[in-house]
Design an enzyme around this catalytic site. Structure first.
Site, PDB file in Angstrom:
ATOM      1  N   THR A 151     103.247   5.729  -8.528  1.00 24.23           N
ATOM      2  CA  THR A 151     103.458   7.025  -9.176  1.00 24.23           C
ATOM      3  C   THR A 151     103.418   6.896 -10.698  1.00 24.23           C
ATOM      4  OG1 THR A 151     104.656   7.879  -7.283  1.00 24.23           O
ATOM      5  CG2 THR A 151     105.133   8.925  -9.395  1.00 24.23           C
ATOM      6  N   GLU A 201      96.804   9.638  -5.110  1.00 22.96           N
ATOM      7  CA  GLU A 201      97.579   9.294  -3.909  1.00 22.96           C
ATOM      8  C   GLU A 201      98.618   8.267  -4.344  1.00 22.96           C
ATOM      9  OE1 GLU A 201      97.125  10.876  -1.181  1.00 22.96           O
ATOM     10  OE2 GLU A 201      95.300  11.892  -1.817  1.00 22.96           O
ATOM     11  N   CYS A 259     102.051   2.594   2.279  1.00 22.17           N
ATOM     12  CA  CYS A 259     102.672   3.771   1.666  1.00 22.17           C
ATOM     13  C   CYS A 259     103.283   4.690   2.721  1.00 22.17           C
ATOM     14  CB  CYS A 259     101.637   4.525   0.841  1.00 22.17           C
ATOM     15  SG  CYS A 259     100.198   4.974   1.818  1.00 22.17           S
ATOM     16  N   GLY A 299      97.677   4.472  -5.816  1.00 18.78           N
ATOM     17  CA  GLY A 299      98.529   3.428  -6.389  1.00 18.78           C
ATOM     18  C   GLY A 299      99.916   3.978  -6.660  1.00 18.78           C
ATOM     19  N   GLU A 341      92.884  13.720   0.428  1.00 18.50           N
ATOM     20  CA  GLU A 341      91.677  12.989   0.828  1.00 18.50           C
ATOM     21  C   GLU A 341      91.382  13.334   2.283  1.00 18.50           C
ATOM     22  OE1 GLU A 341      93.037   8.913  -0.258  1.00 18.50           O
ATOM     23  OE2 GLU A 341      91.505   9.050  -1.817  1.00 18.50           O
ATOM     24  N   ASN A 391      97.391  -3.044  -1.222  1.00 18.66           N
ATOM     25  CA  ASN A 391      98.058  -3.196   0.084  1.00 18.66           C
ATOM     26  C   ASN A 391      97.086  -3.104   1.260  1.00 18.66           C
ATOM     27  OD1 ASN A 391      97.837  -0.420  -0.501  1.00 18.66           O
ATOM     28  ND2 ASN A 391      99.445   0.055   0.962  1.00 18.66           N
ATOM     29  N   THR A 398     101.727   4.738 -12.473  1.00 20.74           N
ATOM     30  CA  THR A 398     100.324   4.576 -12.889  1.00 20.74           C
ATOM     31  C   THR A 398      99.610   5.922 -12.810  1.00 20.74           C
ATOM     32  OG1 THR A 398     100.423   2.411 -11.843  1.00 20.74           O
ATOM     33  CG2 THR A 398      98.273   3.128 -12.593  1.00 20.74           C
TER      34      THR A 398
HETATM   35  P1  NAD Z   1      99.324   0.193  -9.110  1.00 19.85           P
HETATM   36  O1  NAD Z   1      99.534   1.590  -9.545  1.00 19.85           O
HETATM   37  O2  NAD Z   1      99.997  -0.889  -9.865  1.00 19.85           O
HETATM   38  O3  NAD Z   1      97.775  -0.187  -9.136  1.00 19.85           O
HETATM   39  C1  NAD Z   1      96.814   0.546  -8.402  1.00 19.85           C
HETATM   40  C2  NAD Z   1      95.461   0.386  -9.070  1.00 19.85           C
HETATM   41  O4  NAD Z   1      95.511   1.008 -10.350  1.00 19.85           O
HETATM   42  C3  NAD Z   1      95.053  -1.065  -9.335  1.00 19.85           C
HETATM   43  O5  NAD Z   1      93.674  -1.190  -9.144  1.00 19.85           O
HETATM   44  C4  NAD Z   1      95.425  -1.252 -10.786  1.00 19.85           C
HETATM   45  O6  NAD Z   1      94.702  -2.264 -11.437  1.00 19.85           O
HETATM   46  C5  NAD Z   1      95.085   0.112 -11.349  1.00 19.85           C
HETATM   47  N1  NAD Z   1      95.778   0.448 -12.602  1.00 19.85           N
HETATM   48  C6  NAD Z   1      96.979   0.000 -13.038  1.00 19.85           C
HETATM   49  N2  NAD Z   1      97.254   0.538 -14.240  1.00 19.85           N
HETATM   50  C7  NAD Z   1      96.217   1.342 -14.565  1.00 19.85           C
HETATM   51  C8  NAD Z   1      95.926   2.180 -15.672  1.00 19.85           C
HETATM   52  N3  NAD Z   1      96.755   2.288 -16.700  1.00 19.85           N
HETATM   53  N4  NAD Z   1      94.772   2.877 -15.667  1.00 19.85           N
HETATM   54  C9  NAD Z   1      93.927   2.804 -14.618  1.00 19.85           C
HETATM   55  N5  NAD Z   1      94.141   2.015 -13.541  1.00 19.85           N
HETATM   56  C10 NAD Z   1      95.282   1.301 -13.511  1.00 19.85           C
HETATM   57  O7  NAD Z   1      99.707   0.160  -7.581  1.00 19.85           O
HETATM   58  P2  NAD Z   1      99.746  -1.093  -6.627  1.00 19.85           P
HETATM   59  O8  NAD Z   1     100.947  -1.909  -6.969  1.00 19.85           O
HETATM   60  O9  NAD Z   1      98.408  -1.721  -6.589  1.00 19.85           O
HETATM   61  O10 NAD Z   1      99.963  -0.389  -5.197  1.00 19.85           O
HETATM   62  C11 NAD Z   1     101.202  -0.049  -4.676  1.00 19.85           C
HETATM   63  C12 NAD Z   1     101.472   1.420  -4.842  1.00 19.85           C
HETATM   64  O11 NAD Z   1     100.421   2.171  -4.253  1.00 19.85           O
HETATM   65  C13 NAD Z   1     102.729   1.872  -4.123  1.00 19.85           C
HETATM   66  O12 NAD Z   1     103.431   2.757  -4.955  1.00 19.85           O
HETATM   67  C14 NAD Z   1     102.209   2.611  -2.902  1.00 19.85           C
HETATM   68  O13 NAD Z   1     103.064   3.582  -2.377  1.00 19.85           O
HETATM   69  C15 NAD Z   1     100.963   3.209  -3.445  1.00 19.85           C
HETATM   70  N6  NAD Z   1     100.043   3.557  -2.365  1.00 19.85           N
HETATM   71  C16 NAD Z   1      99.853   4.870  -2.082  1.00 19.85           C
HETATM   72  C17 NAD Z   1      99.010   5.240  -1.053  1.00 19.85           C
HETATM   73  C18 NAD Z   1      98.775   6.689  -0.705  1.00 19.85           C
HETATM   74  O14 NAD Z   1      97.832   6.968   0.041  1.00 19.85           O
HETATM   75  N7  NAD Z   1      99.563   7.622  -1.209  1.00 19.85           N
HETATM   76  C19 NAD Z   1      98.344   4.245  -0.318  1.00 19.85           C
HETATM   77  C20 NAD Z   1      98.568   2.912  -0.642  1.00 19.85           C
HETATM   78  C21 NAD Z   1      99.408   2.576  -1.677  1.00 19.85           C
END
Ligand code: NAD
Length: 481
Positions: free
Chosen positions: A228, A248, A282, A226, A461, A150, A230
């Site tokens: 929750t 996060e 997020c 990413g 962070e 994002n 994951t």
């Molecule tokens: P995602 O969890 O699908 O992917 C995030 C990253 O993790 C990607 O690089 C992905 O390839 C990797 N990944 C996926 N499966 C994995 C695994 N099994 N092992 C290791 N790495 C893996 O998330 P997304 O769809 O890319 O992002 C959206 C999510 O991120 C939303 O839930 C959003 O709320 C969250 N987010 C949180 C914050 C925060 O600061 N809390 C900030 C931005 C986004």
């Protein structure tokens, strides 16, 4: 069609398996590049190069490291427009947003940690009986940084910068949906004189590349942003190996509006906190809690302003919302609109996929959407949607607002609008969230702790918290002779 490469040991190299994934431009629905789908063999190489670089990188002076991080910041800044175009093409976000927020913040992340690491202090404690405790903080070694789609370079650099500034070497993985700015960061690192192997950028899916990072025995810590789910998967792999973990995760943030707020300022900000980046931040406020006394007034004004937002080609200056990240994500968000209707909700604005003419006719665009008439505990109000969809929920008392705000599994962020500072602070105190904004949104001082409670994450962070995460404290206790 361009083919991306991994950046390992200071060089651009193809994945060992020869496997690639398509990279789509969300605004057009067209594939424009191929990115490696790396596996454990590539991660082994990246870890090996990072391990070899660690001895030197961890031992050069903090000043030297700081200078190189400043050079990286300068390098991105000098190519600001170009990087903004890449980011907008990869994510579908308005180019203007990438220019004003994403890329400037990536520059700031490197600058901030370049300077902050110089000011980072360690304690020394005198025990009163002739012993001195000196706490020294050492970098961990090789660390893994995994980021989402994002805010691609913004969040990737938010991890990499403190990791490098505190003397670690990094194996980083951007989202496979948005690899381009991370790919180009390799060029910046070469030009900035970052020694080979200090930062390795490996591209690929979560399943192949991400899991190879989280399970690698030589990687001492995982900093992940990413979803929750994951986060749970990563914890299951990394925790038994006793890796340090910073997670996060998702959010379902309440935006609590009291009748005594500055209505116009609140309304302008609420449009942003609802629909900036197509609601794919997020920190967006997805549940808007409105005090009864101004519910109708707010609803009508908010619907009017939302209907006036232009969804359009990210390259057009007039576009306030661009495309959603992918076809699958657009379908997921639309499914939530259908669910909201089944749950008894009324769609007050938007609710549908929308088409943009010419080059964007196959893009993943959606109208900004407002729904009301739902109970606070229904799925629409409990689950993260992560798109341009908000719900309105009326409340009559402070206690009710707090109860609704805290009723989800998440606890990332909250916003409170009120002209009464005592009330606003009292409510802020009771909200389970890592960050609470009063009469503002997305105001960030990078020295402050950033992160979520409950299912929104573990650890913080930002500022000292990030430098503490990426270092291990050692207490040296010396008795004076
Ligand atoms: P995602 O969890 O699908 O992917 C995030 C990253 O993790 C990607 O690089 C992905 O390839 C990797 N990944 C996926 N499966 C994995 C695994 N099994 N092992 C290791 N790495 C893996 O998330 P997304 O769809 O890319 O992002 C959206 C999510 O991120 C939303 O839930 C959003 O709320 C969250 N987010 C949180 C914050 C925060 O600061 N809390 C900030 C931005 C986004």
């Amino acid at each position: 069609m361009e083919t991306l490469a991994n950046y390992i040991n200071g060089e651009f190299i193809p994945p060992k398996s020869g496997n690639y994934m398509d990279v789509y431009e969300p605004a057009t629905g067209q594939v424009y590049a191929k990115t490696p789908d790396s596996n454990s063999a590539d991660i082994d190489d990246a870890v090996q190069s990072a391990t070899a670089a660690f001895e030197t990188w961890s031992n050069i002076s903090r000043n030297e490291r700081s200078k190189i991080l400043h050079e990286i910041a300068n390098g991105i800044e000098s190519r600001m427009d170009e990087f903004a175009e890449y980011e907008s093409r990869d994510t579908g976000k308005p180019l203007e947003l990438a220019k004003s927020v994403d890329i400037p913040r990536a520059v700031t992340n490197f600058r901030f940690f370049a300077d902050h690491a110089l000011e980072f202090e360690t304690e020394s404690i005198l025990d009163g009986n002739g012993s001195i405790n000196k706490v020294v903080r050492k970098p961990l070694g090789v660390v893994g940084c995994i980021s989402p789609w994002n805010l691609p370079l913004y969040l990737f650099s938010w991890k990499i910068a403190p990791a490098l500034a505190s003397g670690n070497c990094v194996v980083g993985k951007p989202s496979e949906l948005t690899p381009y700015t991370a790919f180009k960061l390799g060029e910046i690192c070469q030009e900035a004189g970052l020694p080979k192997g200090v930062l390795n950028i490996v591209h690929g899916s979560g399943q192949n590349t991400g899991s190879a990072i989280t399970s690698h025995p030589e990687i001492k810590a995982i900093s992940f942003t990413g979803g929750t789910k994951t986060g749970e998967t990563i914890s299951r792999t990394a925790a038994p190996q006793f890796k340090k973990l910073s997670l996060e995760l998702g959010g379902k943030n309440p935006n609590i509006i009291f009748a005594d707020c500055d209505f116009d300022t609140m309304l302008t900000s609420t449009i942003k906190s609802s629909f900036s980046n197509q609601g794919e931040i997020c920190l967006c406020g997805s549940r808007i809690l409105v005090e009864d006394a101004i519910y109708e007034k707010f609803r009508d004004a908010f619907v009017e302003k939302t209907n006036a937002l232009i969804v359009g080609d990210p390259n057009d200056d007039t576009s306030k919302l661009g495309a959603l990240i992918s076809k699958e994500h657009l379908e997921k968000v639309l499914t939530y609109v259908a669910l909201a209707k089944e749950e008894g909700g009324t769609v007050l604005a938007g609710g549908k996929k929308t088409s943009i003419n010419d080059r964007c006719e196959n893009g993943y665009f959606m109208e900004p959407t407002i729904i009301d008439g739902l109970s606070a505990d229904c799925r629409t109000n409990q689950e993260e949607i992560f798109g341009p969809v908000v719900t309105l929920i009326p409340f009559s008392t402070e206690a009710e607002a707090v109860a609704i705000a805290n009723s989800t599994d998440y606890g990332l962020a909250a916003t409170i609008w009120s002209g009464n500072p005592d009330k606003a602070n009292r409510v802020a105190d009771q909200i389970d969230a890592g960050i609470v904004w009063i009469n503002c949104w997305m105001v960030r001082d990078l020295r402050t702790p950033f992160g979520g409670m409950k299912s929104s994450g573990v650890g913080r962070e930002g500022g000292d918290e990030a430098l503490r995460f990426f270092t291990e404290p050692k207490n040296i206790c010396m008795r004076e002779v």
